[in-house]
Structure formats: structure tokens, C-alpha cells
Design a protein around this motif. Structure first.
Motif, PDB file in Angstrom:
ATOM      1  N   ASP A  26       1.745  11.674 -10.213  1.00  0.00           N
ATOM      2  CA  ASP A  26       1.099  12.990 -10.218  1.00  0.00           C
ATOM      3  C   ASP A  26       2.110  14.111 -10.466  1.00  0.00           C
ATOM      4  O   ASP A  26       1.839  15.069 -11.206  1.00  0.00           O
ATOM      5  CB  ASP A  26       0.387  13.216  -8.889  1.00  0.00           C
ATOM      6  CG  ASP A  26      -0.830  12.317  -8.729  1.00  0.00           C
ATOM      7  OD1 ASP A  26      -1.332  11.811  -9.762  1.00  0.00           O
ATOM      8  OD2 ASP A  26      -1.267  12.108  -7.573  1.00  0.00           O
ATOM      9  N   SER A  67       0.821  -1.204   0.000  1.00  0.00           N
ATOM     10  CA  SER A  67       0.000   0.000   0.000  1.00  0.00           C
ATOM     11  C   SER A  67       0.862   1.263   0.000  1.00  0.00           C
ATOM     12  O   SER A  67       0.587   2.220  -0.735  1.00  0.00           O
ATOM     13  CB  SER A  67      -0.941  -0.010   1.203  1.00  0.00           C
ATOM     14  OG  SER A  67      -1.714   1.172   1.258  1.00  0.00           O
ATOM     15  N   GLN A  68       1.913   1.252   0.817  1.00  0.00           N
ATOM     16  CA  GLN A  68       2.803   2.410   0.852  1.00  0.00           C
ATOM     17  C   GLN A  68       3.510   2.612  -0.480  1.00  0.00           C
ATOM     18  O   GLN A  68       3.675   3.750  -0.945  1.00  0.00           O
ATOM     19  CB  GLN A  68       3.830   2.230   1.974  1.00  0.00           C
ATOM     20  CG  GLN A  68       3.233   2.251   3.379  1.00  0.00           C
ATOM     21  CD  GLN A  68       4.261   1.911   4.438  1.00  0.00           C
ATOM     22  OE1 GLN A  68       5.374   1.492   4.130  1.00  0.00           O
ATOM     23  NE2 GLN A  68       3.881   2.085   5.702  1.00  0.00           N
ATOM     24  N   ARG A  69       3.910   1.515  -1.105  1.00  0.00           N
ATOM     25  CA  ARG A  69       4.591   1.613  -2.397  1.00  0.00           C
ATOM     26  C   ARG A  69       3.644   2.178  -3.458  1.00  0.00           C
ATOM     27  O   ARG A  69       4.030   3.033  -4.271  1.00  0.00           O
ATOM     28  CB  ARG A  69       5.113   0.229  -2.820  1.00  0.00           C
ATOM     29  CG  ARG A  69       5.813   0.223  -4.171  1.00  0.00           C
ATOM     30  CD  ARG A  69       7.053   1.078  -4.160  1.00  0.00           C
ATOM     31  NE  ARG A  69       7.716   1.083  -5.454  1.00  0.00           N
ATOM     32  CZ  ARG A  69       8.632   0.186  -5.819  1.00  0.00           C
ATOM     33  NH1 ARG A  69       8.982  -0.794  -4.983  1.00  0.00           N
ATOM     34  NH2 ARG A  69       9.191   0.258  -6.997  1.00  0.00           N
ATOM     35  N   VAL A  70       2.403   1.736  -3.458  1.00  0.00           N
ATOM     36  CA  VAL A  70       1.426   2.236  -4.424  1.00  0.00           C
ATOM     37  C   VAL A  70       1.188   3.726  -4.218  1.00  0.00           C
ATOM     38  O   VAL A  70       1.098   4.504  -5.187  1.00  0.00           O
ATOM     39  CB  VAL A  70       0.109   1.445  -4.298  1.00  0.00           C
ATOM     40  CG1 VAL A  70      -0.987   2.090  -5.141  1.00  0.00           C
ATOM     41  CG2 VAL A  70       0.313   0.010  -4.754  1.00  0.00           C
ATOM     42  N   GLU A  71       1.113   4.146  -2.952  1.00  0.00           N
ATOM     43  CA  GLU A  71       0.911   5.565  -2.683  1.00  0.00           C
ATOM     44  C   GLU A  71       2.095   6.400  -3.170  1.00  0.00           C
ATOM     45  O   GLU A  71       1.917   7.480  -3.764  1.00  0.00           O
ATOM     46  CB  GLU A  71       0.690   5.780  -1.189  1.00  0.00           C
ATOM     47  CG  GLU A  71      -0.635   5.220  -0.673  1.00  0.00           C
ATOM     48  CD  GLU A  71      -0.793   5.417   0.817  1.00  0.00           C
ATOM     49  OE1 GLU A  71       0.145   5.973   1.438  1.00  0.00           O
ATOM     50  OE2 GLU A  71      -1.848   5.029   1.361  1.00  0.00           O
ATOM     51  N   ARG A  72       3.306   5.920  -2.936  1.00  0.00           N
ATOM     52  CA  ARG A  72       4.489   6.650  -3.397  1.00  0.00           C
ATOM     53  C   ARG A  72       4.517   6.742  -4.924  1.00  0.00           C
ATOM     54  O   ARG A  72       4.834   7.794  -5.497  1.00  0.00           O
ATOM     55  CB  ARG A  72       5.761   5.998  -2.879  1.00  0.00           C
ATOM     56  CG  ARG A  72       5.985   6.154  -1.390  1.00  0.00           C
ATOM     57  CD  ARG A  72       7.430   5.854  -1.041  1.00  0.00           C
ATOM     58  NE  ARG A  72       7.815   4.512  -1.419  1.00  0.00           N
ATOM     59  CZ  ARG A  72       7.729   3.449  -0.624  1.00  0.00           C
ATOM     60  NH1 ARG A  72       7.264   3.597   0.620  1.00  0.00           N
ATOM     61  NH2 ARG A  72       8.100   2.258  -1.037  1.00  0.00           N
ATOM     62  N   ALA A 118       1.990   6.598  -6.931  1.00  0.00           N
ATOM     63  CA  ALA A 118       0.914   7.489  -7.376  1.00  0.00           C
ATOM     64  C   ALA A 118       1.325   8.953  -7.235  1.00  0.00           C
ATOM     65  O   ALA A 118       1.040   9.783  -8.120  1.00  0.00           O
ATOM     66  CB  ALA A 118      -0.356   7.202  -6.576  1.00  0.00           C
ATOM     67  N   GLN A 119       1.996   9.283  -6.125  1.00  0.00           N
ATOM     68  CA  GLN A 119       2.476  10.645  -5.937  1.00  0.00           C
ATOM     69  C   GLN A 119       3.517  11.015  -7.002  1.00  0.00           C
ATOM     70  O   GLN A 119       3.508  12.126  -7.547  1.00  0.00           O
ATOM     71  CB  GLN A 119       3.063  10.805  -4.538  1.00  0.00           C
ATOM     72  CG  GLN A 119       2.036  10.696  -3.413  1.00  0.00           C
ATOM     73  CD  GLN A 119       2.680  10.733  -2.045  1.00  0.00           C
ATOM     74  OE1 GLN A 119       3.898  10.858  -1.913  1.00  0.00           O
ATOM     75  NE2 GLN A 119       1.843  10.618  -1.016  1.00  0.00           N
TER      76      GLN A 119
END
Length: 364
Positions: A259, A248-253, A255-256
Motif C-alpha cells: 500500500d 498472517s503477520q507476514r502477509v499483513e506487513r 500488504a502494508q
């Protein structure tokens, strides 16, 4: 220079050859030195070292000999001793005990009370691990040879990853078989790690020093050798939660990062519509890769769950097996020996769909 011999020796053969050479070269010798690390155990044995400026030698004086000494030695005493030279085993050569053994062997007497305690502990902590019993005498003049034969049987079968050498408490005479020199060499030469659990915590034998790990009691030996099944499941669940959190943390990073790249591209490139299409394609590829990875993790989780399900005792019952439980003396334990069956007591039979209470009318 002499040519190297082509004879290939095992570690145990080499140890015995060194010991034999020492014993032939030195019979009884007088040695002077300073006593250090002196320990007198409740068993009556004395363990200490003799040292001088050039080195030190580890020593043991058994109960039958130290009774002739007219004083209690202390570390720092300068003494002269008459001794027999022998070859002992360095703690650095001890084998590690496997954390997840595929099977556990037990060397003890089938009539020993310690066997029941060990089996009960193993059944409680790790019911999924098979247990192999190598019966032998554990007391008397024939006991050392019997234990050595049991060790050889375990080595030849190669069915267990660790051996529990156990016996209940008793007098020093009862435990004397575990001070046998040949048995000590056999324990040291065993390719299978050995956990000793002889007597009580205050009982110390040579087998305890030579074994790869010493337990204070037979029950303690079982606890040291068997991992707890519930603890293994908790560890597996913790690993799964940690893995999901990291994903989950990797996906968030990512995604950022995506962006930020999209923002930079929208300002830097002359054709924003084309770059938006590329960004959309990258997003789709990322989502597809994430779904593939997630499916892989789900399959792995299902595989681990199926492996755990295979270890469930209920599955064994569903395959047509049954468990007979004794209710004697208000204690429930599984019957493993036909000699425990009788026509006086009641028994509980557990099947896949439930349990029934039975009493045997006749036993052949």
C-alpha cells in the motif's frame, strides 16, 4: 620417534587397556590426602575424593570395607588410606538420552516385578514406541555375565535407541551384581545410551554412576526414556498455530508495504494508469504465491496428520489384529506373554469393530 601402531581400538578396549595397565603397575598403595565431598549412602558405600595442592583422586569404599573403619570420616580430614587403583568414567563422556527414540530396549529378568511396572508406564506414555526385552538374570553370581551378554545382543541387533537397565528393590546382596567391575566397563562401552533404574531411590550401585542417566526407580527410568504421546501432539499443534500466526503477520506487513509503495508511485510517476496495472500484476503474483505456499502448508499438515493416524492403535486393529486384555484383580492390561492365559479368568478381546468378553476352555 617410534612409528604409530596400526591396531585400531574401540573406546571400550582402550578403557580396559588403561585400567589393566594401572592395575598391573599399582597393586595396593598407601595414599595420603585431605577428604573432600564425602557422602555416605544408605546402601553402606562411601564416596569421596582425596586431594592435595597438586590434584585430587575420586574414591569409593564399599560397605564390606568401611565397616572396619573405627570412625566416620568428614570433609577436611587428613587421612592415610590403603587403596587399589582403578579406572573410572568421566561424567562428560555420558551420552545424551534421545528425546524421541524409535524403539526402547529393556534389560531385566522376565519374572521381575519391575518389568510389569516399566511396560505399564511405557504403554501409558508412549504406546507408539516399540519395546524390545533382553531377558537376563539380575541377581546372583551369574547375573553380571548375563547382563553383559544382553548388552552385546542389543548392540549387535541395533534395534533400539536407548536401553533401560532395571531391577526392583532388595538388599545390598541382591543388588550386588550391579557393582561388578566388568559390567561397569560394558555399560561405559555400550554405543547405545543406558538409563539405570536399580532398586529404590536410596539404593546406589556402580552401574548407576557409569550409566548415561540414573533413575530413582524402574518406573522412573521408563518415564525418563519415553516421551508422552499427548504432549507431542500438543507441541505439534502449538507449532502449527505459531506458524499460521507468523504467516498472517507476514502477509499483513507485506500488504502494508504494498500500500505504501502504491501511494508513493501514484505521486511520483507521470503515468499512474500504467503503474496501477503493474501494481495489480504484483498483487496477483503475490496472491498466487500465497496460494501456492498455503497449499504447500496444507499438504504438510495433511502429511503430519496421516503420520499421526498411522500411530493410532485403532488402525492396527482394523488391519485384522486383536488385543487380549486381562481382567484379573480388577486391572486391565494387555496380554503379551502366553503364560498369562488361563481357563479360570475371563478376558476381554478388543477388535476393530468392538470388544467381547471370553473365557478359554482349553489352552495348548
Amino acid at each position: 620417534m617410534s612409528e604409530i601402531s596400526r591396531e585400531i581400538l574401540s573406546v571400550g578396549d582402550l578403557n580396559r587397556a588403561i585400567a589393566g595397565s594401572l592395575e598391573e603397575r599399582f597393586e595396593t598403595v598407601w595414599v595420603s590426602g585431605e577428604v573432600s565431598n564425602f557422602k555416605a549412602y544408605d546402601s553402606g558405600h562411601w564416596y569421596f575424593s582425596l586431594k592435595d595442592e597438586e590434584g585430587q583422586i575420586r574414591c569409593v569404599m564399599f560397605r564390606g570395607r568401611n565397616g572396619q573403619v573405627g570412625f566416620m570420616p568428614q570433609s577436611g580430614d587428613l587421612v592415610e588410606v590403603a587403596a587399589n587403583v582403578g579406572f573410572y568414567f568421566d561424567a562428560e563422556n555420558k551420552r545424551p538420552i534421545p528425546s524421541h527414540p524409535r524403539a526402547i530396549g529393556i534389560i531385566t529378568s522376565p519374572q521381575a516385578a519391575a518389568l510389569k511396572d516399566v511396560l505399564s508406564t511405557l504403554a501409558r506414555r508412549a504406546p507408539h514406541i516399540p519395546v524390545v526385552i533382553y531377558p537376563t538374570l539380575v541377581q546372583g553370581p551369574d547375573a553380571p555375565a548375563g547382563i553383559i551378554a544382553a548388552l552385546k545382543n542389543a548392540e549387535q541387533e541395533n534395534a533400539v535407541d536407548v536401553i533401560l537397565l532395571v531391577r526392583g528393590g532388595g538388599s545390598i546382596e541382591d543388588l550386588w551384581a550391579f557393582n561388578d567391575e566388568k559390567l561397569a566397563y560394558a555399560i561405559a562401552a555400550s554405543p547405545i545410551p543406558i538409563v539405570s533404574g536399580v532398586g529404590h531411590e536410596t539404593d546406589v550401585t556402580i552401574a548407576d554412576f557409569v550409566a548415561d542417566l540414573r533413575a530413582p526407580t524402574p518406573t522412573g527410568a521408563a518415564e525418563l526414556a519415553a516421551p508422552r504421546r499427548d504432549q507431542m501432539l500438543q507441541e505439534l499443534d502449538a507449532i502449527m498455530q505459531a506458524l499460521l500466526q507468523r504467516v498472517s503477520q507476514r502477509v499483513e506487513r507485506e500488504a502494508q508495504t504494498l500500500d505504501q509503495l502504491a501511494l508513493r508511485l501514484s505521486h511520483a510517476l507521470p503515468n499512474p494508469d500504467r503503474m496501477r496495472e503493474q501494481i495489480t500484476g504484483w498483487q496477483q503474483r503475490l496472491n498466487q504465491a500465497w496460494l501456492v505456499r498455503l497449499d504447500s502448508w496444507k499438504r504438510d499438515q495433511s502429511h503430519y496428520q496421516s503420520q499421526l493416524e498411522m500411530l493410532n492403535p485403532q488402525r492396527t486393529l482394523e488391519r485384522g489384529y486383536a488385543v487380549i486384555l486381562s481382567k484379573a484383580e480388577n486391572t486391565m492390561h494387555a496380554i503379551r506373554n502366553p503364560e498369562e492365559l488361563n481357563t479360570q479368568d475371563g478376558f476381554e478381546v478388543r477388535l476393530a469393530a468392538g470388544e467381547v468378553e471370553v473365557q478359554f476352555a482349553k489352552i495348548r
